[in-house]
Scaffold this motif. Sequence first.
Motif, PDB file in Angstrom:
ATOM      1  N   ASP A   4       3.714  -0.023  -6.971  1.00 54.22           N
ATOM      2  CA  ASP A   4       4.285   0.820  -5.925  1.00 54.22           C
ATOM      3  C   ASP A   4       3.925   2.258  -6.275  1.00 54.22           C
ATOM      4  O   ASP A   4       4.552   2.876  -7.140  1.00 54.22           O
ATOM      5  N   ALA A   5       2.900   2.790  -5.632  1.00 48.42           N
ATOM      6  CA  ALA A   5       2.364   4.103  -5.972  1.00 48.42           C
ATOM      7  C   ALA A   5       3.413   5.209  -5.875  1.00 48.42           C
ATOM      8  O   ALA A   5       3.368   6.175  -6.634  1.00 48.42           O
ATOM      9  N   ALA A   6       4.357   5.061  -4.982  1.00 47.92           N
ATOM     10  CA  ALA A   6       5.377   6.101  -4.795  1.00 47.92           C
ATOM     11  C   ALA A   6       6.312   6.203  -5.991  1.00 47.92           C
ATOM     12  O   ALA A   6       6.952   7.231  -6.185  1.00 47.92           O
ATOM     13  N   ILE A  83      -0.935  12.639  -8.221  1.00 53.33           N
ATOM     14  CA  ILE A  83      -1.397  12.246  -6.882  1.00 53.33           C
ATOM     15  C   ILE A  83      -2.653  11.379  -6.979  1.00 53.33           C
ATOM     16  O   ILE A  83      -2.775  10.358  -6.286  1.00 53.33           O
ATOM     17  N   THR A  84      -3.582  11.764  -7.842  1.00 52.56           N
ATOM     18  CA  THR A  84      -4.817  10.982  -7.999  1.00 52.56           C
ATOM     19  C   THR A  84      -4.507   9.579  -8.496  1.00 52.56           C
ATOM     20  O   THR A  84      -5.037   8.585  -7.967  1.00 52.56           O
ATOM     21  N   ILE A  85      -3.634   9.460  -9.485  1.00 55.70           N
ATOM     22  CA  ILE A  85      -3.293   8.137 -10.017  1.00 55.70           C
ATOM     23  C   ILE A  85      -2.521   7.332  -8.976  1.00 55.70           C
ATOM     24  O   ILE A  85      -2.745   6.126  -8.838  1.00 55.70           O
ATOM     25  N   GLN A  86      -1.675   7.979  -8.200  1.00 61.55           N
ATOM     26  CA  GLN A  86      -0.989   7.277  -7.114  1.00 61.55           C
ATOM     27  C   GLN A  86      -1.991   6.742  -6.098  1.00 61.55           C
ATOM     28  O   GLN A  86      -1.851   5.617  -5.610  1.00 61.55           O
ATOM     29  N   GLN A  87      -3.015   7.522  -5.789  1.00 54.80           N
ATOM     30  CA  GLN A  87      -4.045   7.066  -4.846  1.00 54.80           C
ATOM     31  C   GLN A  87      -4.837   5.904  -5.429  1.00 54.80           C
ATOM     32  O   GLN A  87      -5.133   4.926  -4.722  1.00 54.80           O
ATOM     33  N   LEU A  88      -5.190   5.988  -6.700  1.00 56.48           N
ATOM     34  CA  LEU A  88      -5.913   4.886  -7.350  1.00 56.48           C
ATOM     35  C   LEU A  88      -5.058   3.618  -7.357  1.00 56.48           C
ATOM     36  O   LEU A  88      -5.565   2.519  -7.140  1.00 56.48           O
ATOM     37  N   ALA A  89      -3.764   3.776  -7.597  1.00 51.64           N
ATOM     38  CA  ALA A  89      -2.858   2.624  -7.597  1.00 51.64           C
ATOM     39  C   ALA A  89      -2.716   2.049  -6.194  1.00 51.64           C
ATOM     40  O   ALA A  89      -2.678   0.824  -6.023  1.00 51.64           O
ATOM     41  N   ALA A  90      -2.641   2.904  -5.187  1.00 50.63           N
ATOM     42  CA  ALA A  90      -2.524   2.436  -3.806  1.00 50.63           C
ATOM     43  C   ALA A  90      -3.748   1.626  -3.392  1.00 50.63           C
ATOM     44  O   ALA A  90      -3.637   0.706  -2.573  1.00 50.63           O
ATOM     45  N   MET A  91      -4.909   1.947  -3.964  1.00 49.74           N
ATOM     46  CA  MET A  91      -6.139   1.193  -3.688  1.00 49.74           C
ATOM     47  C   MET A  91      -6.287  -0.001  -4.630  1.00 49.74           C
ATOM     48  O   MET A  91      -7.298  -0.698  -4.604  1.00 49.74           O
TER      49      MET A  91
END
Length: 103
Positions: A4-6, A83-91
Amino acid sequence: MTVDAANISLTDYPIQRSGVIAQHVLDEMVLYDSEKEEGYSLNQSARSIWDLCDGQRTISDICSALAAPLSLDPGLLQDDVLITIQQLAAMNLVTLNEPTASA
């Protein structure tokens, strides 16, 4: 495991997901997710963050590692790195790791 990226925080340990093939191309990084058969391109900043996602560093440690050579306060990088790691996790390119004890 999907993350859960959030809910990712500075104390989490991101790790590159197995099944993701990484290739350096000039100043960028090309990632290929063999499960989804999708490709991604990371700019130089995101590539530097990706390279440090080894499951042994917290996101805070990654900020410190990136800031040190530039003599910057790691706190200045926290939002962008998170934010970058959240985006990588979301993908689904990174997941979170439980740290292992050093032998």
